[in-house]
Write a protein that holds these residues in place. Structure first.
Motif, PDB file in Angstrom:
ATOM      1  N   PRO A 221       0.823  -1.223   0.000  1.00 33.06           N
ATOM      2  CA  PRO A 221       0.000   0.000   0.000  1.00 33.06           C
ATOM      3  C   PRO A 221       0.849   1.263   0.000  1.00 33.06           C
ATOM      4  O   PRO A 221       1.858   1.363   0.699  1.00 33.06           O
ATOM      5  CB  PRO A 221      -0.812  -0.131   1.292  1.00 33.06           C
ATOM      6  CG  PRO A 221      -0.932  -1.608   1.509  1.00 33.06           C
ATOM      7  CD  PRO A 221       0.381  -2.166   1.064  1.00 33.06           C
ATOM      8  N   GLY A 222       0.444   2.215  -0.866  1.00 30.47           N
ATOM      9  CA  GLY A 222       1.146   3.491  -0.941  1.00 30.47           C
ATOM     10  C   GLY A 222       2.230   3.547  -1.989  1.00 30.47           C
ATOM     11  O   GLY A 222       2.756   4.618  -2.280  1.00 30.47           O
ATOM     12  N   THR A 223       2.579   2.409  -2.605  1.00 32.55           N
ATOM     13  CA  THR A 223       3.616   2.404  -3.636  1.00 32.55           C
ATOM     14  C   THR A 223       3.004   2.621  -5.013  1.00 32.55           C
ATOM     15  O   THR A 223       1.801   2.453  -5.222  1.00 32.55           O
ATOM     16  CB  THR A 223       4.398   1.082  -3.623  1.00 32.55           C
ATOM     17  OG1 THR A 223       3.498  -0.011  -3.872  1.00 32.55           O
ATOM     18  CG2 THR A 223       5.075   0.868  -2.285  1.00 32.55           C
ATOM     19  N   THR A 224       3.829   2.975  -5.967  1.00 31.56           N
ATOM     20  CA  THR A 224       3.418   3.119  -7.368  1.00 31.56           C
ATOM     21  C   THR A 224       4.357   2.308  -8.242  1.00 31.56           C
ATOM     22  O   THR A 224       5.506   2.042  -7.880  1.00 31.56           O
ATOM     23  CB  THR A 224       3.437   4.589  -7.819  1.00 31.56           C
ATOM     24  OG1 THR A 224       4.776   5.085  -7.715  1.00 31.56           O
ATOM     25  CG2 THR A 224       2.494   5.436  -6.981  1.00 31.56           C
ATOM     26  N   ASP A 225       3.860   1.928  -9.405  1.00 33.59           N
ATOM     27  CA  ASP A 225       4.679   1.136 -10.321  1.00 33.59           C
ATOM     28  C   ASP A 225       4.025   1.174 -11.693  1.00 33.59           C
ATOM     29  O   ASP A 225       2.890   1.633 -11.850  1.00 33.59           O
ATOM     30  CB  ASP A 225       4.797  -0.309  -9.828  1.00 33.59           C
ATOM     31  CG  ASP A 225       6.000  -1.029 -10.428  1.00 33.59           C
ATOM     32  OD1 ASP A 225       6.670  -0.436 -11.301  1.00 33.59           O
ATOM     33  OD2 ASP A 225       6.261  -2.172 -10.020  1.00 33.59           O
ATOM     34  N   ASP A 226       4.747   0.675 -12.696  1.00 30.79           N
ATOM     35  CA  ASP A 226       4.177   0.466 -14.023  1.00 30.79           C
ATOM     36  C   ASP A 226       3.707  -0.980 -14.099  1.00 30.79           C
ATOM     37  O   ASP A 226       4.479  -1.904 -13.796  1.00 30.79           O
ATOM     38  CB  ASP A 226       5.209   0.738 -15.114  1.00 30.79           C
ATOM     39  CG  ASP A 226       5.553   2.211 -15.226  1.00 30.79           C
ATOM     40  OD1 ASP A 226       4.677   3.033 -14.882  1.00 30.79           O
ATOM     41  OD2 ASP A 226       6.677   2.534 -15.647  1.00 30.79           O
ATOM     42  N   ILE A 227       2.456  -1.196 -14.500  1.00 32.76           N
ATOM     43  CA  ILE A 227       1.919  -2.551 -14.610  1.00 32.76           C
ATOM     44  C   ILE A 227       1.577  -2.843 -16.061  1.00 32.76           C
ATOM     45  O   ILE A 227       1.389  -1.941 -16.881  1.00 32.76           O
ATOM     46  CB  ILE A 227       0.672  -2.744 -13.718  1.00 32.76           C
ATOM     47  CG1 ILE A 227      -0.448  -1.796 -14.149  1.00 32.76           C
ATOM     48  CG2 ILE A 227       1.022  -2.532 -12.258  1.00 32.76           C
ATOM     49  CD1 ILE A 227      -1.767  -2.066 -13.449  1.00 32.76           C
ATOM     50  N   GLU A 228       1.497  -4.132 -16.381  1.00 33.72           N
ATOM     51  CA  GLU A 228       1.197  -4.548 -17.746  1.00 33.72           C
ATOM     52  C   GLU A 228      -0.257  -4.255 -18.090  1.00 33.72           C
ATOM     53  O   GLU A 228      -1.145  -4.315 -17.239  1.00 33.72           O
ATOM     54  CB  GLU A 228       1.474  -6.035 -17.924  1.00 33.72           C
ATOM     55  CG  GLU A 228       2.943  -6.403 -17.841  1.00 33.72           C
ATOM     56  CD  GLU A 228       3.174  -7.881 -18.121  1.00 33.72           C
ATOM     57  OE1 GLU A 228       2.178  -8.601 -18.338  1.00 33.72           O
ATOM     58  OE2 GLU A 228       4.338  -8.300 -18.132  1.00 33.72           O
ATOM     59  N   CYS A 229      -0.498  -3.967 -19.361  1.00 34.35           N
ATOM     60  CA  CYS A 229      -1.859  -3.748 -19.846  1.00 34.35           C
ATOM     61  C   CYS A 229      -1.899  -4.040 -21.336  1.00 34.35           C
ATOM     62  O   CYS A 229      -0.862  -4.051 -22.010  1.00 34.35           O
ATOM     63  CB  CYS A 229      -2.315  -2.314 -19.576  1.00 34.35           C
ATOM     64  SG  CYS A 229      -1.282  -1.053 -20.372  1.00 34.35           S
ATOM     65  N   GLY A 230      -3.102  -4.299 -21.842  1.00 30.10           N
ATOM     66  CA  GLY A 230      -3.280  -4.487 -23.277  1.00 30.10           C
ATOM     67  C   GLY A 230      -2.343  -5.525 -23.845  1.00 30.10           C
ATOM     68  O   GLY A 230      -2.092  -6.580 -23.250  1.00 30.10           O
ATOM     69  N   MET A 231      -1.773  -5.224 -25.000  1.00 27.84           N
ATOM     70  CA  MET A 231      -0.875  -6.144 -25.695  1.00 27.84           C
ATOM     71  C   MET A 231       0.569  -5.796 -25.347  1.00 27.84           C
ATOM     72  O   MET A 231       1.276  -5.111 -26.085  1.00 27.84           O
ATOM     73  CB  MET A 231      -1.115  -6.080 -27.204  1.00 27.84           C
ATOM     74  CG  MET A 231      -2.497  -6.560 -27.604  1.00 27.84           C
ATOM     75  SD  MET A 231      -2.819  -6.588 -29.378  1.00 27.84           S
ATOM     76  CE  MET A 231      -2.757  -4.853 -29.785  1.00 27.84           C
ATOM     77  N   CYS A 232       0.971  -6.241 -24.142  1.00 28.23           N
ATOM     78  CA  CYS A 232       2.335  -6.040 -23.644  1.00 28.23           C
ATOM     79  C   CYS A 232       2.664  -4.563 -23.445  1.00 28.23           C
ATOM     80  O   CYS A 232       3.843  -4.171 -23.498  1.00 28.23           O
ATOM     81  CB  CYS A 232       3.368  -6.680 -24.569  1.00 28.23           C
ATOM     82  SG  CYS A 232       3.142  -8.445 -24.818  1.00 28.23           S
ATOM     83  N   GLY A 233       1.644  -3.732 -23.188  1.00 28.38           N
ATOM     84  CA  GLY A 233       1.887  -2.338 -22.869  1.00 28.38           C
ATOM     85  C   GLY A 233       2.046  -2.156 -21.369  1.00 28.38           C
ATOM     86  O   GLY A 233       2.092  -3.111 -20.596  1.00 28.38           O
ATOM     87  N   SER A 234       2.128  -0.906 -20.940  1.00 31.66           N
ATOM     88  CA  SER A 234       2.242  -0.625 -19.515  1.00 31.66           C
ATOM     89  C   SER A 234       1.499   0.667 -19.189  1.00 31.66           C
ATOM     90  O   SER A 234       1.284   1.513 -20.057  1.00 31.66           O
ATOM     91  CB  SER A 234       3.709  -0.507 -19.091  1.00 31.66           C
ATOM     92  OG  SER A 234       4.324   0.604 -19.732  1.00 31.66           O
ATOM     93  N   ARG A 235       1.107   0.792 -17.928  1.00 31.44           N
ATOM     94  CA  ARG A 235       0.450   1.996 -17.457  1.00 31.44           C
ATOM     95  C   ARG A 235       0.808   2.203 -15.992  1.00 31.44           C
ATOM     96  O   ARG A 235       1.154   1.260 -15.283  1.00 31.44           O
ATOM     97  CB  ARG A 235      -1.056   1.909 -17.649  1.00 31.44           C
ATOM     98  CG  ARG A 235      -1.714   0.868 -16.788  1.00 31.44           C
ATOM     99  CD  ARG A 235      -3.114   0.498 -17.251  1.00 31.44           C
ATOM    100  NE  ARG A 235      -3.971   1.637 -17.518  1.00 31.44           N
ATOM    101  CZ  ARG A 235      -5.195   1.522 -18.038  1.00 31.44           C
ATOM    102  NH1 ARG A 235      -5.670   0.315 -18.337  1.00 31.44           N
ATOM    103  NH2 ARG A 235      -5.936   2.568 -18.260  1.00 31.44           N
TER     104      ARG A 235
END
Length: 531
Positions: A221-235
């Motif tokens: 909790p409280g952390t941020t990161d880039d996660i996978e989305c769509g076709m091998c993208g990130s958000r």
């Protein structure tokens, strides 16, 4: 990058060979006036002596060639091409590498991070995309940020909290403590790790013993990161107080496909050829299933029955036909899609005033809008009996004589009459209907089923239509919504068998499975893309 030396080398070669000078001193025997060789003359021309060594910048190795002045293209870099020139010393010199479409150089390898601080070998494929090789190895014991309690390094009967570090090993966050309890035999659930729970047990010695942390979340909790989305993208995502990622912003840097998808593509093939590729884990077409072969264009016409109940059914089916049939078909290389209709003769007892056995819609083309606009304005036929004029519709699409009440397809220049087919295209007709067929095959015996009578000129029959379709190598695919008639289904099976096609080319959509049927239609068309 390679340094271009073409202009200099061409000027040197032209000077060495005395381009345009009939008195260059080279005799007809290939020698020179002073008895030296032609190569000697090339080296000494204009007083210039080349260094004689121009290595390939990529390998550092001199590459010899046979024909001074020759120019050719060769692969370079990340699936690009470069022109190279054979200079007077018979050594290749190179221009700039252009048209690079990949992200790595084919055949190279790298070691990347994976899993819990593990490593994995990646290899650059023939299409210059990274692909994993083997399994993730040498992983740590935990994922960074995980918390639990451990007895390791503590005296018997005590424990302490540990936190998984950035190098994927548990490290203590506090001193060992006995963690006493006053009710031996008590069992309770307590928070642990990433919003998980663990069962703890009060031992006879009066200290808590902890079980495995279960049902943890995925983040701190409280952390941020880039996660996978769509076709091998990130958000970007933020971890909430339930240890779950909450995404924010748009999905960025997506690939071109979803892993496991297959498609015929032209990339990597000579002009006019395609190859069947599978989408790899990196969301790019990196896995070759079939090599390059001559491609064949495909024209698909949706032949829709628009009488009575089927017209009503089309209203509910057309959105699925657009999303699951038309759009995926047009996404395939060199596939065009068109629309036509069939109904009934406007003669009692067969049809109603205003009916037509066949009506052209829009010729096979490349836009979804042309197809959807056409069937949004489709004709509404009535019909007066059970069977309809599918045979007449198929006959008309294949250049047969039009019935007096029919309307021909309007074709562009160079298209073949009937269905406005492209001359070299594989022809595919997808029929949507719920009716039995006049003048079609008879499931109950010889002859025609429910033959027309009293119509002049005589309507088309299945045997004549079958002959035309066989000659054109047409593939017939039927979306069968005739749940109230076994006769129609039997007729469709006979028609498909007469054309030498598998029984699976009739698709039962009576239970609302249009999307599934479309997926099979698209797969069937994809399989026709090479002769």
């Amino acid at each position: 990058m390679r340094t271009t030396r073409f202009v200099f080398s061409l000027l040197f070669l032209c000077g060495a060979l005395a381009c345009g000078d009939d008195d260059a001193g080279v005799d007809v025997d290939g020698g020179t006036d002073d008895g030296g060789t032609t190569e000697d003359a090339m080296v000494e021309a204009d007083g210039f002596v080349p260094d004689g060594f121009v290595p390939d910048p990529d390998t550092g190795v001199e590459e010899m060639c046979d024909t001074p002045g020759a120019v050719e293209s060769t692969p370079c870099g990340m699936c690009g091409t470069v022109e190279r020139f054979c200079n007077s010393d018979r050594v290749w010199v190179y221009g700039d590498c252009e048209g690079e479409s990949g992200v790595c150089e084919a055949g190279t390898t790298e070691t990347t991070m994976c899993g819990n601080c593990g490593t994995q070998m990646t290899r650059c494929s023939a299409t210059c995309e990274w692909e994993d090789v083997g399994a993730c190895s040498d992983e740590g014991e935990c994922a960074p940020g995980e918390r639990t309690r451990s007895t390791e390094g503590c005296p018997e009967g005590s424990n302490r909290e540990v936190l998984c570090s950035d190098v994927c090993v548990y490290e203590p966050t506090e001193e060992c403590n006995s963690d006493p309890c006053d009710r031996p035999g008590a069992i309770e659930d307590v928070p642990c790790g990433l919003c998980g729970t663990a069962e703890r047990f009060c031992s006879v010695e009066g200290s808590w013993e902890y079980g495995t942390c279960m049902d943890e979340g995925v983040c701190m909790p409280g952390t941020t990161d880039d996660i996978e989305c769509g076709m091998c993208g990130s958000r970007t995502a933020r971890c909430n107080d339930s240890c779950a990622w909450v995404a924010s912003g748009a999905c960025m840097d997506e690939g071109t496909c979803a892993p496991g998808e297959t498609r015929r593509i032209t990339a990597g093939c000579p002009s006019g050829e395609t190859r069947l590729m599978e989408c790899g884990d990196g969301c790019g077409y990196t896995i070759e299933l079939e090599g390059c072969t001559a491609a064949r264009p495909i024209d698909v016409i949706f032949l829709l029955e628009t009488t009575g109940s089927n017209n009503a059914q089309l209203t509910s089916d057309l959105p699925a036909l657009e999303s699951a049939c038309v759009r995926p078909l047009l996404a395939l290389d060199d596939v065009n899609v068109g629309v036509a209709y069939f109904g009934e003769y406007p003669i009692s007892p067969y049809g109603s005033p205003g009916d037509r056995p066949f009506q052209g819609g829009v010729e096979p083309g490349t836009t979804v809008r042309a197809v959807t606009n056409e069937w949004d304005g489709r004709p509404m036929f009535g019909g007066a009996d059970g069977p309809d004029g599918l045979v007449e519709g198929l006959f008309s699409l294949h250049g047969g004589r039009l019935a007096a009440a029919s309307i021909a397809m309007e074709c562009s220049a160079g298209r073949e009459a009937g269905g406005c087919w492209r001359p070299t295209a594989q022809q595919v007709v997808v029929v949507h209907t719920d009716s039995e067929v006049h003048n079609g095959p008879n499931p109950e015996g010889s002859g025609l089923y429910s033959p027309y009578a009293g119509i002049s000129p005589a309507p088309a029959t299945w045997p004549g239509t079958r002959t035309r379709m066989r000659s054109d190598e047409t593939v017939l695919l039927i979306l069968d919504d005739s749940d109230f008639s076994t006769t129609s289904t039997q007729q469709f099976d006979l028609m498909i068998d007469d054309l030498g096609q598998p029984a699976t080319d009739r698709h039962d959509i009576s239970s609302g499975t249009v999307t599934d049927a479309c997926a099979e239609v698209v797969a069937r068309v994809r399989g026709l893309m090479t002769p």
